[in-house]
Design a protein around this motif. Structure first.
Motif, PDB file in Angstrom:
ATOM      1  N   SER A 250       0.835  -1.200   0.000  1.00  0.00           N
ATOM      2  CA  SER A 250       0.000   0.000   0.000  1.00  0.00           C
ATOM      3  C   SER A 250       0.876   1.259   0.000  1.00  0.00           C
ATOM      4  O   SER A 250       1.803   1.378  -0.802  1.00  0.00           O
ATOM      5  N   TYR A 251       0.592   2.210   0.893  1.00  0.00           N
ATOM      6  CA  TYR A 251       1.398   3.429   0.991  1.00  0.00           C
ATOM      7  C   TYR A 251       2.862   3.098   1.300  1.00  0.00           C
ATOM      8  O   TYR A 251       3.769   3.853   0.938  1.00  0.00           O
ATOM      9  N   PRO A 278      -0.513   2.151  -4.612  1.00  0.00           N
ATOM     10  CA  PRO A 278      -1.090   3.263  -5.364  1.00  0.00           C
ATOM     11  C   PRO A 278      -0.061   3.973  -6.239  1.00  0.00           C
ATOM     12  O   PRO A 278      -0.402   4.901  -6.979  1.00  0.00           O
ATOM     13  N   ILE A 305      -7.255   0.198  -3.466  1.00  0.00           N
ATOM     14  CA  ILE A 305      -6.073   1.048  -3.289  1.00  0.00           C
ATOM     15  C   ILE A 305      -5.145   0.914  -4.492  1.00  0.00           C
ATOM     16  O   ILE A 305      -4.610   1.897  -5.013  1.00  0.00           O
ATOM     17  N   LEU A 308      -6.024   2.983  -7.380  1.00  0.00           N
ATOM     18  CA  LEU A 308      -5.728   4.413  -7.289  1.00  0.00           C
ATOM     19  C   LEU A 308      -4.477   4.776  -8.086  1.00  0.00           C
ATOM     20  O   LEU A 308      -4.252   5.949  -8.405  1.00  0.00           O
ATOM     21  N   GLY A 309      -3.648   3.768  -8.390  1.00  0.00           N
ATOM     22  CA  GLY A 309      -2.456   4.037  -9.190  1.00  0.00           C
ATOM     23  C   GLY A 309      -2.774   4.631 -10.541  1.00  0.00           C
ATOM     24  O   GLY A 309      -1.936   5.327 -11.134  1.00  0.00           O
ATOM     25  N   SER A 317       1.144   4.186 -12.887  1.00  0.00           N
ATOM     26  CA  SER A 317       0.465   3.087 -12.221  1.00  0.00           C
ATOM     27  C   SER A 317       1.376   1.866 -12.181  1.00  0.00           C
ATOM     28  O   SER A 317       1.884   1.449 -13.221  1.00  0.00           O
TER      29      SER A 317
END
Length: 373
Positions: A250-251, A278, A305, A308-309, A317
């Motif tokens: 993730s982040y 992302p 999530i 979101l890329g 992405s």
């Protein structure tokens, strides 16, 4: 008190300083400045563990005293107060650090082989920590997992350590099946930074988290620490060039990507896996100092999530960038085991998943056994 290098000194300078000390000088330093020893990238894992564990009783007393003081200073509630007082905000975070302290202590008791490579209950709002399973100083292969939004020591560290144990078990199993059972593997659960959180005493915290994530400041601060940490693993290793991998969820994948773009030349990481990502601020391995074919991506079909890329907020992405695509689907892995599929954002590192299998074989360098998408 012995004069130590600067807190931000290069790991090689920390190690040279440590190696130049006599045994009595090392004992004196551990007794007088355990905080520096525990934070000093490049020092042996066992030494950092001893220094960090030795700080815990004092930190417990300090945090308890501060919480008691803040409770005594709390303003009288009124109907005209629309925002929490500074005292109530600090008390909220102090109490969360106390819960994190209890979690760290519980891990040390329940998993005695876990090594506390980092702990910080002072510099941030949230507690920060890192645990190692296995000995990274002697391991042939070292993986470091970096989590994302809403991950914190209190709620997440024990789960991360459990997943590190499972990953190590799977990796060692795969090495044995490949006829390389003499090789060793250490797994690190790294939460020595502050990912954005939905929780908090501030008004609108659960909405502001996405603003904080988009601003990338947490990832940038974490990336600087992570790059130094990885260099420290190389310096502390008994191998001239250990196989290092970073596993970013993730982040945390953005934090990993930024750490690999650290300005210092010759970053020591060979493999990076980005899952539920992302964005990683890069289009291919050359942007990250990785060898060709050693940047990897996993995306579960229902992981919003990862989708979101496509906004390109954090670069291309990952699913469309020039990285190797890994399977997360249920199926038979090359060792003849039927693996489960990963559907959602939290599924990737779970035991028995195809995604965990892929993480394990990459982390131990068994590239011919990877299951691609």
């Amino acid at each position: 008190m012995l004069t130590t290098p600067d807190r931000l000194a290069l790991p090689i300078d920390n190690r040279r300083f440590w190696d130049d000390l006599s045994d009595s000088g090392r004992d004196e330093l551990l007794a007088s400045n355990a905080v520096w020893v525990g934070h000093a990238d490049g020092l042996p894992c066992e030494i950092r563990h001893r220094a960090n564990v030795s700080q815990l009783p004092g930190e417990q007393k300090r945090l308890e005293a501060r919480a008691q003081e803040l409770r005594g200073r709390m303003p009288v509630p009124t109907r005209f107060r629309f925002a929490p007082s500074p005292e109530s905000v600090e008390l909220w975070y102090t109490e969360r650090k106390l819960k994190a302290m209890a979690r760290i202590t519980g891990i040390l008791i329940r998993i005695p082989e876990a090594k506390l490579m980092a702990v910080d209950l002072v510099s941030g709002q949230w507690a920060m920590a890192a645990f190692a399973i296995g000995d990274p100083d002697t391991a042939d292969h070292i993986s470091t997992t970096v989590p994302g939004v809403d991950t914190n020591v209190d709620a997440s560290m024990e789960v991360m350590v459990n997943q590190a144990q499972s990953l190590q078990t799977e990796g060692l199993k795969q090495l044995s099946l490949a006829g390389r059972g003499g090789e060793t593997f250490a797994c690190i659960a790294w939460l020595d930074y502050e990912p954005p959180q939905h929780e908090g005493p501030e008004p609108g915290a659960k909405y502001l988290v996405w603003v904080k994530a988009a601003q990338k400041q947490s990832a940038l601060r974490g990336a600087n620490k992570l790059a130094r940490f990885c260099d420290g693993l190389r310096v502390a290793s008994t191998h001239q060039l250990p196989h290092l991998s970073l596993l970013g969820h993730s982040y945390g994948s953005l934090t990993v990507g930024l750490s690999l773009q650290d300005p210092h030349p010759g970053q020591p990481v060979r493999d990076a896996v980005f899952y539920g990502s992302p964005g990683v601020n890069a289009a291919d391995e050359s942007n990250l100092g990785l060898p060709p074919g050693h940047g990897w991506v996993m995306q579960a079909p229902e992981d919003w999530i990862a989708h979101l890329g496509r906004t390109h907020r954090f670069g291309p992405s990952p699913g469309d960038a020039h990285f190797e695509k890994l399977s997360v689907m249920a199926g038979l892995s090359p060792d003849g085991v039927m693996r489960k599929g990963a559907a959602s954002h939290a599924d990737y590192p779970r035991a028995g998943q195809m995604s965990e299998y892929n993480l394990s074989v990459i982390a131990v360098g068994l590239y011919d056994r990877v299951v691609r998408a």
